[in-house]
Structure formats: structure tokens, C-alpha cells
Design an enzyme around this catalytic site. Structure first.
Site, PDB file in Angstrom:
ATOM      1  N   GLU A 169      -8.611  19.499  -9.573  1.00 53.27           N
ATOM      2  CA  GLU A 169      -8.785  19.752 -11.019  1.00 53.27           C
ATOM      3  C   GLU A 169     -10.283  19.752 -11.362  1.00 53.27           C
ATOM      4  O   GLU A 169     -10.747  19.105 -12.304  1.00 53.27           O
ATOM      5  CB  GLU A 169      -8.044  18.733 -11.893  1.00 53.27           C
ATOM      6  CG  GLU A 169      -7.839  19.204 -13.326  1.00 53.27           C
ATOM      7  CD  GLU A 169      -7.192  18.145 -14.216  1.00 53.27           C
ATOM      8  OE1 GLU A 169      -7.867  17.188 -14.611  1.00 53.27           O
ATOM      9  OE2 GLU A 169      -5.986  18.290 -14.521  1.00 53.27           O
TER      10      GLU A 169
ATOM     11  N   GLU B 193     -15.053  11.188 -20.029  1.00 53.10           N
ATOM     12  CA  GLU B 193     -14.514  12.114 -19.019  1.00 53.10           C
ATOM     13  C   GLU B 193     -15.427  13.301 -18.721  1.00 53.10           C
ATOM     14  O   GLU B 193     -15.483  13.770 -17.578  1.00 53.10           O
ATOM     15  CB  GLU B 193     -13.123  12.609 -19.450  1.00 53.10           C
ATOM     16  CG  GLU B 193     -12.029  11.533 -19.405  1.00 53.10           C
ATOM     17  CD  GLU B 193     -11.961  10.674 -20.656  1.00 53.10           C
ATOM     18  OE1 GLU B 193     -12.826  10.833 -21.555  1.00 53.10           O
ATOM     19  OE2 GLU B 193     -11.057   9.821 -20.737  1.00 53.10           O
TER      20      GLU B 193
ATOM     21  N   HIS C 283       0.540   4.109 -26.021  1.00 58.95           N
ATOM     22  CA  HIS C 283      -0.273   3.708 -24.872  1.00 58.95           C
ATOM     23  C   HIS C 283      -0.343   2.176 -24.868  1.00 58.95           C
ATOM     24  O   HIS C 283      -0.387   1.563 -25.939  1.00 58.95           O
ATOM     25  CB  HIS C 283      -1.676   4.322 -25.028  1.00 58.95           C
ATOM     26  CG  HIS C 283      -2.513   4.230 -23.792  1.00 58.95           C
ATOM     27  ND1 HIS C 283      -3.102   3.061 -23.387  1.00 58.95           N
ATOM     28  CD2 HIS C 283      -2.852   5.159 -22.863  1.00 58.95           C
ATOM     29  CE1 HIS C 283      -3.770   3.278 -22.255  1.00 58.95           C
ATOM     30  NE2 HIS C 283      -3.625   4.553 -21.925  1.00 58.95           N
TER      31      HIS C 283
HETATM   32  C1  UD1 Z   1      -7.772   6.082 -18.899  1.00 59.46           C
HETATM   33  C2  UD1 Z   1      -8.879   7.069 -18.524  1.00 59.46           C
HETATM   34  C3  UD1 Z   1      -8.679   8.384 -19.283  1.00 59.46           C
HETATM   35  C4  UD1 Z   1      -7.266   8.912 -19.109  1.00 59.46           C
HETATM   36  C5  UD1 Z   1      -6.258   7.825 -19.462  1.00 59.46           C
HETATM   37  C6  UD1 Z   1      -4.858   8.300 -19.186  1.00 59.46           C
HETATM   38  C7  UD1 Z   1     -11.128   6.251 -18.046  1.00 59.46           C
HETATM   39  C8  UD1 Z   1     -12.374   5.689 -18.588  1.00 59.46           C
HETATM   40  N1  UD1 Z   1     -10.154   6.520 -18.916  1.00 59.46           N
HETATM   41  O1  UD1 Z   1      -7.939   5.773 -20.269  1.00 59.46           O
HETATM   42  O2  UD1 Z   1      -9.603   9.343 -18.807  1.00 59.46           O
HETATM   43  O3  UD1 Z   1      -7.111  10.014 -19.989  1.00 59.46           O
HETATM   44  O4  UD1 Z   1      -6.516   6.662 -18.661  1.00 59.46           O
HETATM   45  O5  UD1 Z   1      -3.904   7.463 -19.787  1.00 59.46           O
HETATM   46  O6  UD1 Z   1     -11.020   6.428 -16.858  1.00 59.46           O
HETATM   47  N2  UD1 Z   1      -3.399  -0.875 -20.010  1.00 59.46           N
HETATM   48  C9  UD1 Z   1      -2.357  -1.698 -19.610  1.00 59.46           C
HETATM   49  N3  UD1 Z   1      -1.517  -1.236 -18.618  1.00 59.46           N
HETATM   50  C10 UD1 Z   1      -1.678  -0.028 -18.028  1.00 59.46           C
HETATM   51  C11 UD1 Z   1      -2.727   0.801 -18.456  1.00 59.46           C
HETATM   52  C12 UD1 Z   1      -3.586   0.355 -19.437  1.00 59.46           C
HETATM   53  O7  UD1 Z   1      -2.185  -2.789 -20.110  1.00 59.46           O
HETATM   54  O8  UD1 Z   1      -0.879   0.330 -17.138  1.00 59.46           O
HETATM   55  C13 UD1 Z   1      -4.307  -1.343 -21.085  1.00 59.46           C
HETATM   56  C14 UD1 Z   1      -5.298  -2.414 -20.622  1.00 59.46           C
HETATM   57  O9  UD1 Z   1      -5.511  -3.328 -21.665  1.00 59.46           O
HETATM   58  C15 UD1 Z   1      -6.575  -1.602 -20.378  1.00 59.46           C
HETATM   59  C16 UD1 Z   1      -6.465  -0.568 -21.484  1.00 59.46           C
HETATM   60  O10 UD1 Z   1      -5.090  -0.245 -21.561  1.00 59.46           O
HETATM   61  O11 UD1 Z   1      -7.725  -2.403 -20.447  1.00 59.46           O
HETATM   62  C17 UD1 Z   1      -7.284   0.685 -21.287  1.00 59.46           C
HETATM   63  O12 UD1 Z   1      -7.086   1.238 -20.003  1.00 59.46           O
HETATM   64  P1  UD1 Z   1      -8.245   2.174 -19.372  1.00 59.46           P
HETATM   65  O13 UD1 Z   1      -7.769   2.700 -18.056  1.00 59.46           O
HETATM   66  O14 UD1 Z   1      -9.544   1.472 -19.422  1.00 59.46           O
HETATM   67  O15 UD1 Z   1      -8.376   3.362 -20.429  1.00 59.46           O
HETATM   68  P2  UD1 Z   1      -7.334   4.452 -20.915  1.00 59.46           P
HETATM   69  O16 UD1 Z   1      -7.526   4.617 -22.377  1.00 59.46           O
HETATM   70  O17 UD1 Z   1      -5.995   4.150 -20.391  1.00 59.46           O
HETATM   71  N1  UDP Z   2       3.367  10.782 -19.961  1.00 61.38           N
HETATM   72  C1  UDP Z   2       4.443  10.014 -19.524  1.00 61.38           C
HETATM   73  N2  UDP Z   2       4.968   9.067 -20.366  1.00 61.38           N
HETATM   74  C2  UDP Z   2       4.466   8.843 -21.616  1.00 61.38           C
HETATM   75  C3  UDP Z   2       3.355   9.618 -22.041  1.00 61.38           C
HETATM   76  C4  UDP Z   2       2.825  10.573 -21.175  1.00 61.38           C
HETATM   77  O1  UDP Z   2       4.931  10.188 -18.405  1.00 61.38           O
HETATM   78  O2  UDP Z   2       5.006   7.968 -22.339  1.00 61.38           O
HETATM   79  C5  UDP Z   2       2.785  11.787 -19.040  1.00 61.38           C
HETATM   80  C6  UDP Z   2       2.572  13.183 -19.584  1.00 61.38           C
HETATM   81  O3  UDP Z   2       3.706  14.001 -19.414  1.00 61.38           O
HETATM   82  C7  UDP Z   2       1.379  13.702 -18.794  1.00 61.38           C
HETATM   83  C8  UDP Z   2       0.588  12.436 -18.514  1.00 61.38           C
HETATM   84  O4  UDP Z   2       1.463  11.339 -18.729  1.00 61.38           O
HETATM   85  O5  UDP Z   2       1.759  14.249 -17.546  1.00 61.38           O
HETATM   86  C9  UDP Z   2      -0.599  12.371 -19.442  1.00 61.38           C
HETATM   87  O6  UDP Z   2      -1.139  11.112 -19.449  1.00 61.38           O
HETATM   88  P1  UDP Z   2      -2.189  10.643 -20.540  1.00 61.38           P
HETATM   89  O7  UDP Z   2      -1.941  11.364 -21.825  1.00 61.38           O
HETATM   90  O8  UDP Z   2      -2.125   9.171 -20.543  1.00 61.38           O
HETATM   91  O9  UDP Z   2      -3.572  11.065 -19.874  1.00 61.38           O
HETATM   92  P2  UDP Z   2      -4.495  12.368 -19.937  1.00 61.38           P
HETATM   93  O10 UDP Z   2      -3.705  13.514 -19.448  1.00 61.38           O
HETATM   94  O11 UDP Z   2      -4.954  12.516 -21.357  1.00 61.38           O
HETATM   95  O12 UDP Z   2      -5.644  12.008 -19.047  1.00 61.38           O
END
Ligand code: UD1
Ligand code: UDP
Length: 411
Positions: A119, A133, A243
Site C-alpha cells: 500500500e 500517517e 473505537h
Molecule cells: C492507529 C494508527 C492509525 C490507524 C488506526 C486504525 C498510528 C499512530 N495510528 O490509530 O494510523 O488508522 O490505528 O484503527 O499508528 N486501544 C485499545 N485497544 C486496541 C486498540 C487501541 O484499548 O485494540 C486504545 C488504547 O488506549 C490506545 C488508543 O486506543 O492507546 C489509541 O491507539 P493507537 O494505536 O495509538 O491509535 P489509533 O487511533 O488506534
Molecule cells: N472495521 C472492523 N470493525 C469495526 C470497524 C472497522 O472490522 O468495528 C474494519 C473496516 O472494515 C476496515 C478496517 O477495520 O477494513 C479499518 O480500520 P480503521 O478504520 O480502524 O483504520 P484505518 O483504515 O482508518 O487505518
């Protein structure tokens, strides 16, 4: 002898997009894949692993609540170093633009292991949107030696940035491979709040939001817009899988927790989410992956961002940028709900992002790069260079991304 390829990722979207590639690597005679996860995400990652049956060889388990970008980078680099030193794979594969993707590429480079970027080539040309990003993916480009671009437009971005065209292969996006598979599974709704969706004719608005640049005012505005929509359209079913990030929940929940027609769920397993996307009438999101999936399912996507690195669907007319202003989000959703012509013009199933064979193309491209097989033909679809007027297309796409020309829909 099989080549040892280490697949490194850490979040939900990376795992969904890597899953078909891992499967194709296992099927290939050329490769021995090995999965290492940083687990920048935990529950979200485990959900995907359970669905696709992936068992990582190494799990760095770095997630912490409220993790900063520095936390993720430092923990990922420190965790990956001994793994890479011990395993010495022939190459490391990273995906997309998360901080894990950047740190994975950097860690491999520090160990003089070639980096392959899946990608590759997405750009907004705005270093703070999406944050972080846009810079993560630019840094991954610098670190990679093979670039697997999802579309022709992404390939052009790479070439414009000085990447040698011979090191770029257009594969399509592997999320479409995953989506086709997931939709075919016909997963059951596990969440009881979704149980009646097949028995009602009410329209479903599917919402997701998580982007860092929208934390604070943007997220509160999104929550406020949903409350306004619920008041204006009592028969509209709004489903919002939240989220897990407490920053997102704290901004959204006060606005919508008391509104009956807004169904707030925990993150849905991918099969269940794919079914929900397919059931929805339209999608309101800031997600990258969902911008790619919606068009494949013929669902209009309103993108709650000011810019996008995925212009193909906007250009094709199936996605629109609506920003994060409360009034504009409400106006744009209502317009789609009430103007049949506008809705019909957006609800077209198109596949500019992939044809379901991207993973096989990616694996063949890696094999070719290692001197093991033929180079695959580039993915073409709607972004084909031979499609009518490619220069016009590219000029239009660049205009689309130019903030001074303003493509955000406000009318
Ligand atoms: C991250 C990525 C973003 C991507 C997104 C997909 C970075 C900086 N960000 O953002 O590019 O679009 O993932 O969803 O790489 N948390 C949980 N459990 C989980 C996941 C997250 O509790 O399984 C909570 C935690 O408190 C964590 C917070 O979410 O600290 C943020 O997670 P983080 O990976 O830092 O950022 P995202 O907003 O998820
Ligand atoms: N997705 C999922 N469950 C959810 C929300 C999103 O499986 O409750 C999937 C969605 O279909 C897509 C991916 O997660 O394939 C997108 O993830 P996210 O929006 O967290 O990240 P981004 O694509 O913005 O990096």
C-alpha cells in the site's frame, strides 16, 4: 530454498490487509512467511487473528492506554531489534502508514534487511493530515526498496517523489481481497443491538471515527451531528462501532449516549462489520480502509476529513469529503437521505481499489524482485493507464487534492 519473509504489523487495518498476503505467502512455493506483531492494537488485532486463523511467531505486546506516538515508535523499535537480529529474514514486509509500519521499516533498515512496502504511494501532500500517517508513509517510502502500490495514482505519486518506476508494482489493494472473503462468510451479528437489522426496512447509517487530527473539537462535532441527525430522522438507525480509544469515547459519548436511535457498539469483528457495511444505506467515516471498501459494496461514503489520500472514489463520484463541521455533516447526510438522484449517483459499485487478486500479485511481485518468477501484470481497473485520458485523470485528481480548489462539499 524458500525465502524467509518477515511480515510486521500492529493494528487492525494492517492485519486485515496483511491477512490475504500471509495466506498467499503460505500457498506459494517460494516463501516461508513469519508474522511479527507489535500489537500496537490488542483487542482489535486479536479479533482479526481469530477470524483469519493467524498465529504470530512474535508478539511484542506494546499497547498501553493513552500511548503517545513516541511510545509506539520506541517500543516497536526496541522490540523488533532482537527479533530481527535473531531471525535475519531475507526481507521485511510492512503495510500502510501506521507508526508500526514506519518503525518496522526503520528497524529492518537498521539491520540492513530490505524493506517491502505494501500500500505504497498514498499521499495528501499535507504533512499534518492525516497525522501522523502522511509522514509515516513518506518515511516508509524512503526506507523501502520494493513498493507495492494499490492504484495507478499511487504509483504516479511514488514516481513523482523520485522512486524508480521499475521498483513499483501496482497490485490493487489487498483490503478488497479480504472484503470479498469476509462478505462471503455471511457472519452472524453477535451484538444483540444488530439482531433486528435484517427484519427492518429502516435505513442504516453506519458511522466510524478515530483520526488523531480530529481528536477534541472534531470528534465533539461528529457526536453533535449524530445527535442532530437522530432528532431530524427518527426512523434512521445509526450504528456506531466505537473505537476503543478513551480519547474518542470521551468526546463522542456525552453527545450521543442518551439518544435511543444511535446504537453504540464495541468494535465489531471484521465478518460482522462487513455484513453491516453491506446492510447499510450510507457510510459516514474518517477511516482509510472503509473509504476503499464502501465503493466495492456500492455504498456512498461521506468522509469526515478535509483531505484524502484516496481520491479515486471521490473522482468516481461514490465518496465525498464533508469535513468535521457539525452543520455540514448533518446537511450532507440529509441530502443523501432525501435526494434520490444524488443518492443514486453515488450508490454505484465500483472497484478502483482492487479486484480481489491483489495479494497474489503482491506475492508474485516480491518473488520477481527476488529473481524467483515473472513480474505480474499491473492491476488496472478504473485507474488503468490505458483508461481514457490518463493525463486528464491525473490532473483532475491533483486538482481534487488541492486545498485552494476546494473539493469539500458544502452546498
Ligand atoms: C492507529 C494508527 C492509525 C490507524 C488506526 C486504525 C498510528 C499512530 N495510528 O490509530 O494510523 O488508522 O490505528 O484503527 O499508528 N486501544 C485499545 N485497544 C486496541 C486498540 C487501541 O484499548 O485494540 C486504545 C488504547 O488506549 C490506545 C488508543 O486506543 O492507546 C489509541 O491507539 P493507537 O494505536 O495509538 O491509535 P489509533 O487511533 O488506534
Ligand atoms: N472495521 C472492523 N470493525 C469495526 C470497524 C472497522 O472490522 O468495528 C474494519 C473496516 O472494515 C476496515 C478496517 O477495520 O477494513 C479499518 O480500520 P480503521 O478504520 O480502524 O483504520 P484505518 O483504515 O482508518 O487505518
Amino acid at each position: 530454498m524458500k525465502r524467509r519473509l518477515m511480515v510486521v504489523y500492529g493494528t487492525r487495518p494492517e492485519s486485515i490487509k496483511m491477512a490475504p498476503v500471509i495466506q498467499a505467502l503460505h500457498q506459494s512455493a517460494h516463501f516461508e512467511p513469519m508474522v511479527t506483531v507489535t500489537a500496537q492494537h490488542r483487542d482489535l488485532l486479536d479479533q482479526v487473528h481469530a477470524l483469519f486463523g493467524i498465529r504470530p511467531a512474535y508478539d511484542l505486546d506494546i499497547l498501553s492506554e493513552g500511548q503517545t506516538l513516541s511510545d509506539i515508535t520506541v517500543r516497536a523499535l526496541n522490540g523488533l531489534a532482537p527479533v530481527l537480529r535473531h531471525e535475519r529474514p531475507d526481507a521485511v514486509l510492512v503495510q500502510g502508514d501506521t507508526t508500526t509500519a514506519f518503525a518496522g521499516a526503520l528497524a529492518a533498515f537498521y539491520h540492513r534487511i530490505p524493506v517491502i512496502h505494501l500500500e505504497a504511494g498514498l499521499r495528501t501532500d499535507d504533512r499534518y493530515a492525516p497525522f501522523p500517517e502522511e509522514i509515516n508513509r513518506r518515511l516508509a517510502t524512503q526506507l523501502a526498496t520494493l513498493h507495492l502500490a494499490p492504484t495507478f495514482h499511487a504509483r504516479e505519486n511514488l514516481v513523482r517523489d523520485g522512486v524508480a518506476a521499475a521498483s513499483v508494482v501496482v497490485t490493487g489493494n489487498t483490503v478488497i481481497d479480504a472484503l470479498h472473503w469476509a462478505v462471503e462468510q455471511k457472519a452472524q451479528y453477535v451484538d444483540p443491538q444488530l439482531a433486528d437489522l435484517d427484519d427492518t426496512t429502516h435505513r442504516v447509517l453506519l458511522v466510524t471515527a478515530h483520526r488523531r487530527e480530529s481528536w477534541g473539537d472534531g470528534m465533539r462535532a461528529i457526536g453533535g451531528a449524530l445527535a442532530d441527525l437522530a432528532r431530524a430522522e427518527p426512523n434512521l438507525v445509526i450504528v456506531f462501532p466505537l473505537h476503543p480509544n478513551p480519547v474518542v469515547r470521551d468526546a463522542i459519548l456525552p453527545q450521543v449516549a442518551h439518544v435511543g436511535s444511535v446504537r453504540l457498539t464495541e468494535p465489531l469483528a471484521y465478518g460482522e462489520f462487513a455484513r453491516l457495511m453491506d446492510r447499510s444505506h450510507l457510510i459516514l467515516t474518517d477511516s482509510g480502509g472503509i473509504q476503499e471498501e464502501g465503493p466495492g459494496l456500492g455504498k456512498p461514503v461521506l468522509v469526515m476529513r478535509d483531505t484524502t489520500e484516496r481520491p479515486e472514489a471521490v473522482l468516481a463520484g461514490t465518496s465525498r469529503l464533508v469535513g468535521t463541521e457539525r452543520e455540514n455533516i448533518v446537511k450532507q447526510v440529509l441530502r443523501l437521505l432525501h435526494d434520490r438522484e444524488v443518492y443514486a449517483s453515488m450508490a454505484k459499485a465500483i472497484n478502483p481499489y482492487g479486484d480481489g487478486r491483489a495479494a497474489h500479485r503482491a506475492v508474485q511481485a516480491i518473488g520477481h524482485w527476488m529473481g524467483l518468477c515473472q513480474r505480474p501484470a499491473d492491476f488496472t481497473a478504473g485507474s488503468a493507464p490505458e483508461a481514457a485520458g490518463v493525463e486528464d485523470r491525473l490532473a483532475a485528481q491533483r486538482r481534487l487534492l488541492d486545498p485552494t480548489e476546494g473539493i469539500m462539499v458544502h452546498e
